[in-house]
Design an enzyme around this catalytic site. Structure first.
Site, PDB file in Angstrom:
ATOM      1  N   GLU A   6       0.877  -1.178   0.000  1.00 36.45           N
ATOM      2  CA  GLU A   6       0.000   0.000   0.000  1.00 36.45           C
ATOM      3  C   GLU A   6       0.908   1.220   0.000  1.00 36.45           C
ATOM      4  O   GLU A   6       1.540   1.523   1.018  1.00 36.45           O
ATOM      5  CB  GLU A   6      -0.882  -0.002   1.241  1.00 36.45           C
ATOM      6  CG  GLU A   6      -1.666  -1.289   1.356  1.00 36.45           C
ATOM      7  CD  GLU A   6      -3.126  -1.056   1.626  1.00 36.45           C
ATOM      8  OE1 GLU A   6      -3.925  -1.896   1.208  1.00 36.45           O
ATOM      9  OE2 GLU A   6      -3.468  -0.050   2.254  1.00 36.45           O
ATOM     10  N   CYS A  57      -1.728   9.419   2.838  1.00 31.83           N
ATOM     11  CA  CYS A  57      -1.521   8.781   1.541  1.00 31.83           C
ATOM     12  C   CYS A  57      -2.574   9.255   0.560  1.00 31.83           C
ATOM     13  O   CYS A  57      -2.316   9.362  -0.629  1.00 31.83           O
ATOM     14  CB  CYS A  57      -1.546   7.273   1.671  1.00 31.83           C
ATOM     15  SG  CYS A  57      -2.997   6.662   2.508  1.00 31.83           S
TER      16      CYS A  57
HETATM   17  P1  NAD Z   1       8.774   4.430   4.104  1.00 26.11           P
HETATM   18  O1  NAD Z   1       8.701   3.666   2.830  1.00 26.11           O
HETATM   19  O2  NAD Z   1       9.905   5.347   4.317  1.00 26.11           O
HETATM   20  O3  NAD Z   1       8.777   3.439   5.354  1.00 26.11           O
HETATM   21  C1  NAD Z   1       7.736   2.502   5.563  1.00 26.11           C
HETATM   22  C2  NAD Z   1       8.267   1.365   6.419  1.00 26.11           C
HETATM   23  O4  NAD Z   1       9.227   0.627   5.679  1.00 26.11           O
HETATM   24  C3  NAD Z   1       8.952   1.797   7.696  1.00 26.11           C
HETATM   25  O5  NAD Z   1       8.552   0.926   8.732  1.00 26.11           O
HETATM   26  C4  NAD Z   1      10.424   1.664   7.365  1.00 26.11           C
HETATM   27  O6  NAD Z   1      11.237   1.438   8.493  1.00 26.11           O
HETATM   28  C5  NAD Z   1      10.404   0.447   6.462  1.00 26.11           C
HETATM   29  N1  NAD Z   1      11.531   0.319   5.540  1.00 26.11           N
HETATM   30  C6  NAD Z   1      12.334   1.294   5.034  1.00 26.11           C
HETATM   31  N2  NAD Z   1      13.252   0.759   4.192  1.00 26.11           N
HETATM   32  C7  NAD Z   1      13.025  -0.576   4.163  1.00 26.11           C
HETATM   33  C8  NAD Z   1      13.612  -1.670   3.451  1.00 26.11           C
HETATM   34  N3  NAD Z   1      14.630  -1.494   2.612  1.00 26.11           N
HETATM   35  N4  NAD Z   1      13.110  -2.918   3.672  1.00 26.11           N
HETATM   36  C9  NAD Z   1      12.054  -3.111   4.488  1.00 26.11           C
HETATM   37  N5  NAD Z   1      11.474  -2.116   5.186  1.00 26.11           N
HETATM   38  C10 NAD Z   1      11.943  -0.865   5.023  1.00 26.11           C
HETATM   39  O7  NAD Z   1       7.382   5.210   4.220  1.00 26.11           O
HETATM   40  P2  NAD Z   1       6.876   6.170   5.387  1.00 26.11           P
HETATM   41  O8  NAD Z   1       7.646   7.441   5.333  1.00 26.11           O
HETATM   42  O9  NAD Z   1       6.792   5.449   6.664  1.00 26.11           O
HETATM   43  O10 NAD Z   1       5.391   6.454   4.931  1.00 26.11           O
HETATM   44  C11 NAD Z   1       5.038   7.443   3.994  1.00 26.11           C
HETATM   45  C12 NAD Z   1       4.629   6.791   2.693  1.00 26.11           C
HETATM   46  O11 NAD Z   1       3.623   5.811   2.935  1.00 26.11           O
HETATM   47  C13 NAD Z   1       3.981   7.779   1.739  1.00 26.11           C
HETATM   48  O12 NAD Z   1       4.448   7.516   0.440  1.00 26.11           O
HETATM   49  C14 NAD Z   1       2.499   7.466   1.866  1.00 26.11           C
HETATM   50  O13 NAD Z   1       1.727   7.849   0.772  1.00 26.11           O
HETATM   51  C15 NAD Z   1       2.519   5.987   2.078  1.00 26.11           C
HETATM   52  N6  NAD Z   1       1.305   5.511   2.724  1.00 26.11           N
HETATM   53  C16 NAD Z   1       0.427   4.765   1.985  1.00 26.11           C
HETATM   54  C17 NAD Z   1      -0.766   4.331   2.550  1.00 26.11           C
HETATM   55  C18 NAD Z   1      -1.758   3.529   1.761  1.00 26.11           C
HETATM   56  O14 NAD Z   1      -2.697   3.029   2.351  1.00 26.11           O
HETATM   57  N7  NAD Z   1      -1.611   3.379   0.467  1.00 26.11           N
HETATM   58  C19 NAD Z   1      -1.032   4.649   3.880  1.00 26.11           C
HETATM   59  C20 NAD Z   1      -0.117   5.402   4.599  1.00 26.11           C
HETATM   60  C21 NAD Z   1       1.057   5.822   4.009  1.00 26.11           C
END
Ligand code: NAD
Length: 456
Positions: A229, A263
């Site tokens: 997501e 998001c």
């Molecule tokens: P992010 O991708 O930076 O991090 C998300 C998670 O992934 C964190 O827990 C992080 O520690 C982990 N992560 C980072 N690198 C990783 C890797 N290489 N392997 C595995 N895990 C890893 O995102 P964020 O800043 O936490 O969230 C913001 C983003 O999320 C925005 O793009 C937003 O639109 C999206 N979002 C989408 C939804 C949806 O329902 N579609 C909901 C909320 C947020």
């Protein structure tokens, strides 16, 4: 050690030991061992645990809202809203799980003595790697139905919402979910990557497209369920027949709620040329009415950005938009206080600008003039993302005609930035694969087994 920093003050809130390769592996092994007994419970026993969890969220709402506000910077009124809003999701899952777990007889022929049946088994042990912007919403979309359907969950909250993640774990354990069945995994991206590499049966991720792509690559050869997501660049189109004041207020809220860090925040606005100037005026008036301030204050609407690093992204997008001809009509730069960006509106935007193409994820919005519905539709679809899209007009037929042709998981008529537990939440393109919420969002944690039964 993971350092937890208050984004409003940049002061250190806590230091928490992060997981290591060995501890992640151990948690995985323990979850694997504990999951079968959890799955064997009667559904009502798991429902009872989730009902107790819900009760605790209600009882501790103020305290949990304060923790969320301290570590994420979410304005306190919006933290309370999230804690209240999540209850409807939990109720939906509780009320719909039992019927979804029931076997289905899809064919029975006495003459042939043949029966065909579908039973539903949990996936097993799933990894839930989560985001910080709505930790209760996006977390519960995954771990609540996953647990209700008999899975064990290794839950990695975002490093920016770890205190909240650990509170969630404590409350679930106190509600009767065994510690090994729901195990929090603490750390940043490198710990997320360690978790994704465990031999889990599914990875349910919420976060950015960039990280989602890395997770898909890690899971690529494993043939497990991977649900992503991801982000959005969600458009709305304002037709020439709207009540301008009402539409402007609704869209301004959709763009700036949660400091624009949703998001499904409105990220691009297209306005019919006949009402463009009046809409811009009403929109800017709404934005100027938003109170920017201390997130602990009840009346604050816009707080700090959760991640300081996003300030640079917003600055770059504003500069690039201005260079390409956009006009700044509100805000435009970081505020003098730490981690804050002024609510910013740029008009006369176009698709050469990053502002209209890349996710902003902050209090910055671009508005573009269009000459008709066809141009609006073309621009709405001119994106890699496809999470949500909205049309504002009193004419339902006109809206539905446009929305039917928009590439996105959710579409809105006269509303935006809205999620319902009853409807599937999904994206197209770079907004991800798979879905949460609705009855499909419960089924997604189950593996249907096909039974061909012939009596002799
Ligand atoms: P992010 O991708 O930076 O991090 C998300 C998670 O992934 C964190 O827990 C992080 O520690 C982990 N992560 C980072 N690198 C990783 C890797 N290489 N392997 C595995 N895990 C890893 O995102 P964020 O800043 O936490 O969230 C913001 C983003 O999320 C925005 O793009 C937003 O639109 C999206 N979002 C989408 C939804 C949806 O329902 N579609 C909901 C909320 C947020």
């Amino acid at each position: 050690m993971l350092k937890i920093v208050n984004p409003a003050t940049q002061s250190l809130l806590a230091k928490i030991p992060a997981d290591t390769a060995a501890s992640v592996k151990r948690k995985y092994r323990l979850a694997r061992a504990a999951q079968p007994a959890w799955a064997r419970l009667r559904p009502i026993e798991r429902i009872d645990a989730m009902t107790r969890f819900r009760e605790q969220l209600v009882a501790r709402r103020e305290d949990l809202a304060n923790i969320l506000t301290a570590e994420v910077g979410k304005p306190i009124a919006q933290s309370r809203n999230e804690l209240t809003g999540v209850l409807a999701r939990i109720d939906f899952f509780i009320n719909n799980t039992t019927k979804i777990l029931k076997d289905e007889i899809v064919f029975a022929d006495r003459g042939e003595k043949l029966e065909e049946k579908i039973s539903f088994e949990p996936l097993g042990v799933v990894a839930n790697i989560s985001a910080w912007n709505y930790p209760y919403f996006v977390g519960a979309n995954v771990f609540v139905p996953a647990l209700l359907t008999g899975n064990a969950v290794l839950y990695k909250p975002s490093e920016f919402a770890t205190l909240t993640g650990l509170e969630i774990a404590k409350l679930l354990h106190a509600s009767g979910v065994p510690a090994d069945v729901f195990a929090p995994v603490v750390g940043g991206g490198e710990v997320g990557a360690l978790l994704a590499r465990q031999p889990v049966d599914g990875i349910f991720f919420t976060g950015s497209y960039a990280t989602g792509a890395k997770i898909a690559a890690i899971a690529g050869r494993r043939m497990i369920k991977v649900q992503l997501e991801l982000g959005g660049k969600d458009p709305v189109y304002v037709c020439d027949d709207v009540d301008i004041g009402v539409a402007a207020a609704s869209i301004a809220d959709g763009a700036f709620y949660n400091t624009g860090q949703s998001c499904c925040a409105v990220e691009r606005i297209y306005v019919h040329e006949r009402i463009y100037d009046d809409f811009v005026e009403a929109f800017v008036a709404s934005v100027r009415g938003f109170k920017v301030g201390d997130p602990r204050d009840d009346s604050t609407y816009i707080g700090p950005l959760t991640r300081k690093a996003q300030l640079a992204v917003l600055k770059r997008q504003v500069a690039d938009a201005r260079k390409n001809g956009a006009r700044l009509v509100a805000g435009g730069k970081p505020l003098a206080r730490k981690g804050y960006f002024e609510p910013t509106v740029l008009i006369d935007a176009n698709h050469r600008m990053e502002l209209m193409r890349e996710e902003s994820f902050g209090p910055v919005i671009g508005i573009q003039k269009v000459s008709d519905d066809a141009e609006a539709l073309r621009l709405m679809n001119d994106t890699e993302y496809g999470l949500t899209a909205g049309v504002y007009t009193p004419d339902r037929g006109r809206a539905e005609k446009i929305l039917a042709q928009v590439n996105s998981g959710s579409v809105y008529w006269n509303c935006c930035d809205r999620v319902s537990p009853r409807l599937p939440w999904s994206g197209t393109g770079h907004s991800g694969v798979g879905l949460t919420l609705s009855t499909y969002g419960i089924q997604t944690f189950l593996r249907p087994k096909a039974w061909h039964l012939r009596a002799v």
